[in-house]
Structure formats: structure tokens, C-alpha cells
Design a protein around this motif. Structure first.
Motif, PDB file in Angstrom:
ATOM      1  N   MET A   1      22.801-104.118  99.061  1.00 21.54           N
ATOM      2  CA  MET A   1      24.042-103.991  98.296  1.00 21.54           C
ATOM      3  C   MET A   1      23.988-104.905  97.073  1.00 21.54           C
ATOM      4  SD  MET A   1      27.985-104.622  99.542  1.00 21.54           S
ATOM      5  CE  MET A   1      27.857-103.330 100.778  1.00 21.54           C
ATOM      6  N   ALA A   2      24.307-104.348  95.915  1.00 22.65           N
ATOM      7  CA  ALA A   2      24.272-105.123  94.676  1.00 22.65           C
ATOM      8  C   ALA A   2      25.375-106.173  94.683  1.00 22.65           C
ATOM      9  CB  ALA A   2      24.446-104.184  93.485  1.00 22.65           C
ATOM     10  N   PRO A   3      25.104-107.337  94.078  1.00 22.29           N
ATOM     11  CA  PRO A   3      26.159-108.362  94.016  1.00 22.29           C
ATOM     12  C   PRO A   3      27.308-107.907  93.130  1.00 22.29           C
ATOM     13  CG  PRO A   3      24.304-108.974  92.625  1.00 22.29           C
ATOM     14  CD  PRO A   3      23.872-107.758  93.397  1.00 22.29           C
ATOM     15  N   ILE A   4      28.454-108.472  93.368  1.00 23.43           N
ATOM     16  CA  ILE A   4      29.619-108.203  92.534  1.00 23.43           C
ATOM     17  C   ILE A   4      29.346-108.702  91.117  1.00 23.43           C
ATOM     18  CG2 ILE A   4      32.015-108.923  92.126  1.00 23.43           C
ATOM     19  CD1 ILE A   4      32.411-108.885  95.133  1.00 23.43           C
ATOM     20  N   LYS A   5      29.773-107.937  90.139  1.00 21.35           N
ATOM     21  CA  LYS A   5      29.703-108.385  88.751  1.00 21.35           C
ATOM     22  C   LYS A   5      31.038-109.025  88.378  1.00 21.35           C
ATOM     23  CE  LYS A   5      26.421-104.914  87.037  1.00 21.35           C
ATOM     24  NZ  LYS A   5      26.227-103.783  86.085  1.00 21.35           N
ATOM     25  N   LEU A   6      30.951-110.203  87.790  1.00 21.42           N
ATOM     26  CA  LEU A   6      32.145-110.876  87.277  1.00 21.42           C
ATOM     27  C   LEU A   6      32.056-110.899  85.760  1.00 21.42           C
ATOM     28  CD1 LEU A   6      34.725-112.621  87.411  1.00 21.42           C
ATOM     29  CD2 LEU A   6      33.235-114.628  87.703  1.00 21.42           C
ATOM     30  N   PHE A   7      32.939-110.152  85.118  1.00 22.34           N
ATOM     31  CA  PHE A   7      33.021-110.135  83.660  1.00 22.34           C
ATOM     32  C   PHE A   7      34.012-111.225  83.262  1.00 22.34           C
ATOM     33  CE2 PHE A   7      31.849-105.946  85.080  1.00 22.34           C
ATOM     34  CZ  PHE A   7      30.890-105.514  84.167  1.00 22.34           C
ATOM     35  N   ALA A   8      33.523-112.225  82.536  1.00 26.07           N
ATOM     36  CA  ALA A   8      34.379-113.382  82.286  1.00 26.07           C
ATOM     37  C   ALA A   8      33.906-114.178  81.083  1.00 26.07           C
ATOM     38  CB  ALA A   8      34.401-114.288  83.519  1.00 26.07           C
ATOM     39  N   ASP A   9      34.826-114.977  80.569  1.00 27.54           N
ATOM     40  CA  ASP A   9      34.539-115.979  79.547  1.00 27.54           C
ATOM     41  C   ASP A   9      35.130-117.279  80.077  1.00 27.54           C
ATOM     42  OD1 ASP A   9      34.514-117.708  77.354  1.00 27.54           O
ATOM     43  OD2 ASP A   9      34.934-116.120  75.905  1.00 27.54           O
ATOM     44  N   LEU A  10      34.305-118.294  80.270  1.00 27.67           N
ATOM     45  CA  LEU A  10      34.779-119.526  80.901  1.00 27.67           C
ATOM     46  C   LEU A  10      35.673-120.362  79.988  1.00 27.67           C
ATOM     47  CD1 LEU A  10      31.683-120.603  83.020  1.00 27.67           C
ATOM     48  CD2 LEU A  10      33.740-119.370  83.734  1.00 27.67           C
ATOM     49  N   PHE A  46      32.947-102.575  76.714  1.00 24.14           N
ATOM     50  CA  PHE A  46      33.763-103.237  77.730  1.00 24.14           C
ATOM     51  C   PHE A  46      35.034-102.450  78.022  1.00 24.14           C
ATOM     52  CE2 PHE A  46      36.992-106.389  79.091  1.00 24.14           C
ATOM     53  CZ  PHE A  46      36.400-106.758  80.289  1.00 24.14           C
ATOM     54  N   THR A  47      35.575-101.785  77.017  1.00 24.95           N
ATOM     55  CA  THR A  47      36.794-100.996  77.213  1.00 24.95           C
ATOM     56  C   THR A  47      36.569 -99.876  78.221  1.00 24.95           C
ATOM     57  OG1 THR A  47      37.505-101.514  74.960  1.00 24.95           O
ATOM     58  CG2 THR A  47      38.584 -99.656  76.038  1.00 24.95           C
ATOM     59  N   LYS A  48      35.349 -99.362  78.303  1.00 22.57           N
ATOM     60  CA  LYS A  48      35.036 -98.340  79.309  1.00 22.57           C
ATOM     61  C   LYS A  48      35.157 -98.911  80.718  1.00 22.57           C
ATOM     62  CE  LYS A  48      31.833 -95.646  76.434  1.00 22.57           C
ATOM     63  NZ  LYS A  48      30.408 -95.265  76.230  1.00 22.57           N
ATOM     64  N   ILE A  49      34.867-100.196  80.850  1.00 24.68           N
ATOM     65  CA  ILE A  49      34.970-100.860  82.152  1.00 24.68           C
ATOM     66  C   ILE A  49      36.412-101.266  82.423  1.00 24.68           C
ATOM     67  CG2 ILE A  49      34.240-102.886  83.494  1.00 24.68           C
ATOM     68  CD1 ILE A  49      31.671-102.848  81.715  1.00 24.68           C
ATOM     69  N   SER A  50      37.049-101.854  81.416  1.00 26.00           N
ATOM     70  CA  SER A  50      38.421-102.345  81.566  1.00 26.00           C
ATOM     71  C   SER A  50      39.269-101.852  80.401  1.00 26.00           C
ATOM     72  CB  SER A  50      38.435-103.879  81.600  1.00 26.00           C
ATOM     73  OG  SER A  50      39.763-104.361  81.609  1.00 26.00           O
ATOM     74  N   PRO A  51      39.985-100.756  80.582  1.00 27.27           N
ATOM     75  CA  PRO A  51      40.798-100.200  79.494  1.00 27.27           C
ATOM     76  C   PRO A  51      41.849-101.163  78.955  1.00 27.27           C
ATOM     77  CG  PRO A  51      40.529 -98.588  81.248  1.00 27.27           C
ATOM     78  CD  PRO A  51      39.992 -99.889  81.770  1.00 27.27           C
ATOM     79  N   ILE A  52      42.283-102.156  79.763  1.00 24.38           N
ATOM     80  CA  ILE A  52      43.286-103.100  79.263  1.00 24.38           C
ATOM     81  C   ILE A  52      42.652-104.224  78.446  1.00 24.38           C
ATOM     82  CG2 ILE A  52      44.903-102.604  81.138  1.00 24.38           C
ATOM     83  CD1 ILE A  52      44.088-105.257  82.419  1.00 24.38           C
ATOM     84  N   GLN A  53      41.317-104.254  78.391  1.00 21.99           N
ATOM     85  CA  GLN A  53      40.573-105.164  77.504  1.00 21.99           C
ATOM     86  C   GLN A  53      40.867-106.641  77.785  1.00 21.99           C
ATOM     87  OE1 GLN A  53      41.953-103.485  73.751  1.00 21.99           O
ATOM     88  NE2 GLN A  53      40.055-102.321  73.541  1.00 21.99           N
ATOM     89  N   ARG A  54      40.923-106.978  79.070  1.00 20.41           N
ATOM     90  CA  ARG A  54      41.160-108.366  79.450  1.00 20.41           C
ATOM     91  C   ARG A  54      40.134-108.812  80.479  1.00 20.41           C
ATOM     92  NH1 ARG A  54      47.707-108.287  80.583  1.00 20.41           N
ATOM     93  NH2 ARG A  54      48.379-107.768  78.462  1.00 20.41           N
ATOM     94  N   VAL A  55      39.920-110.104  80.523  1.00 16.58           N
ATOM     95  CA  VAL A  55      39.100-110.708  81.566  1.00 16.58           C
ATOM     96  C   VAL A  55      39.978-111.712  82.316  1.00 16.58           C
ATOM     97  CG1 VAL A  55      36.856-110.413  80.468  1.00 16.58           C
ATOM     98  CG2 VAL A  55      38.247-112.389  79.844  1.00 16.58           C
TER      99      VAL A  55
END
Length: 231
Positions: A1-10, A46-55
Motif C-alpha cells: 500500500m502506497a504511503p499517504i501523500k501530504l500536500f503542505a507548506d510548513l 494542484f487544483t485538480k487535486i484540491s478544487p478549493i486550492q488550500r492546504v
């Protein structure tokens, strides 16, 4: 199982909270860095992944989830983390943590973020700081800090209980953003909240270095340089 992807900016407070939660609970994940400063979150990819464009956003085998509060709950249940993070058996404590997470966004997040934004962003853009607006948000922030003291902490060391929870991570990561602009006294004036913040900081310290290096230190450097250039 692939690890979870975390899309983020610290540099983002909620991103740091989710990152720390995953690190502290040994949840395997792949960090996908999204640069908010360059507007990467607004780009088509990124909008394709998150339409609300937030992390932050996580992707778990095709399932995409945003909003830090929802991410906390999902991960806590999926990975069966220690009960104190987000209780499944103690419904009263779970309710109190949920209450804080819901209250947070229109209180601590709004007032602390706007206090920060009016000073950091305006300085960054070379615009005058609207002191009346800063004063207004600081007044509201003080009310929220006192509410954490009197209602959410009461006589407990952490929000809603005797051990750290996701609510503590959410609150602390938001408030410590004020340290960047030298406004830490806006929450540390309250002795109980100051002691709570020190307890939370001690707990996250072993996992905090990337947050400091990637998120906080660069912003502190920029802010201090800009302030010095105006002297």
C-alpha cells in the motif's frame, strides 16, 4: 500500500499541525511541498487535486481529504492512534476536542492570523500597517486567549484533558505564528495559557526541526530584515 501523500507548506499553521500529528504518531507519509508564496496552490495541477486550492490536503489511495480538523479525525481512526489524541471511547472528551476544533476557525485562527497578516504581509509588500486594524484583532485575540484559559483548559494541563490532543496542536501552531513578528506576548500574557504553550512545545520539540527550518525561520529572517531596513 502506497504511503499517504501530504500536500503542505510548513509556513502554514494548519499544515504544521497535521505534519506534527503524523510524525508524532509514526504515520507513514510522503510530503508533497506546495509553495504558497509562489501561488502553487492556485495552479491547475494542484487544483485538480484540491478544487478549493488550500492546504493541507492528504491523498490516501485516491481518496482526497482537506481541512485539518477532518484530516485529524480520519487519520486518528484509520491508524488507531493513542486514545488521548482523539478519544473514541470517552465521548465527553471527544466532544470537547470537536468543540475546540470547530470554535478555533472563527476565533483563534481568525484573530491570530489577521494580527499576523496585517503586520507581516503589509511589511512584506511595503504597505503601511493599519494600526487600528491590528489593535482590533489583538483585542479580539485577547478575548479568545482568555476563553481558552477559562473554558477549554480550566484546571487541566491540556485542552479538554490531562494529555495532549489534536486540539492542542491546532491551537499551538496557530498561536506560535505570532512569535515570527515578535508578538508572542499576545498569548503569553496569560499565565495559564503560557504554561500550556510551554508544555505543548516540549512535547513537539523532537519533531519540530523541519517546521522551524522550512516554515518559521525563513519568515522570521525576512520580517527582521524588512523591519531593520526601515529603521
Amino acid at each position: 500500500m502506497a504511503p499517504i501523500k501530504l500536500f503542505a507548506d510548513l509556513k502554514s499553521q494548519p499544515c504544521r499541525a497535521v505534519y506534527l500529528f503524523m510524525k508524532m504518531n509514526n504515520i507513514p507519509f510522503q510530503m508533497v511541498r506546495i509553495d504558497l508564496g509562489s501561488g502553487e496552490h492556485l495552479q491547475e495541477e494542484f487544483t485538480k487535486i484540491s478544487p478549493i486550492q488550500r492546504v493541507p490536503v492528504i491523498e490516501d489511495n485516491g481518496f482526497v481529504l482537506g481541512e485539518s480538523g477532518a484530516i485529524f479525525r480520519y487519520l486518528a481512526r484509520k491508524f488507531n492512534v493513542a486514545e488521548h489524541w482523539y478519544p473514541s471511547k470517552d465521548l465527553e472528551r471527544q466532544g470537547r476536542i470537536d468543540e475546540y476544533l470547530n470554535w478555533h476557525h472563527t476565533n483563534i485562527r481568525t484573530t491570530a492570523m489577521m494580527t499576523f497578516r496585517h503586520q507581516f504581509i503589509n511589511t512584506l509588500r511595503g504597505k503601511p500597517i493599519k494600526e487600528d486594524e491590528v489593535k482590533r484583532f489583538k483585542t479580539e485575540l485577547k478575548k479568545s486567549i482568555n476563553h481558552i484559559d477559562k473554558y477549554f483548559l480550566k484546571d487541566e494541563p491540556y485542552i479538554g484533558g490531562k494529555e495532549i490532543s489534536v486540539a492542542d496542536l491546532q491551537a499551538f501552531c496557530e498561536l506560535m505564528q505570532l512569535d515570527i513578528i515578535g508578538d508572542e506576548n499576545e498569548y503569553r500574557f496569560n499565565p495559564k495559557v503560557r504554561a500550556w504553550a510551554d508544555r505543548v512545545k516540549a512535547q513537539i520539540e523532537p519533531y519540530f526541526e523541519p517546521c522551524q527550518e522550512e516554515g518559521i525561520s525563513p519568515m522570521q529572517t525576512i520580517y527582521n530584515q524588512l523591519k531593520s531596513s526601515k529603521l
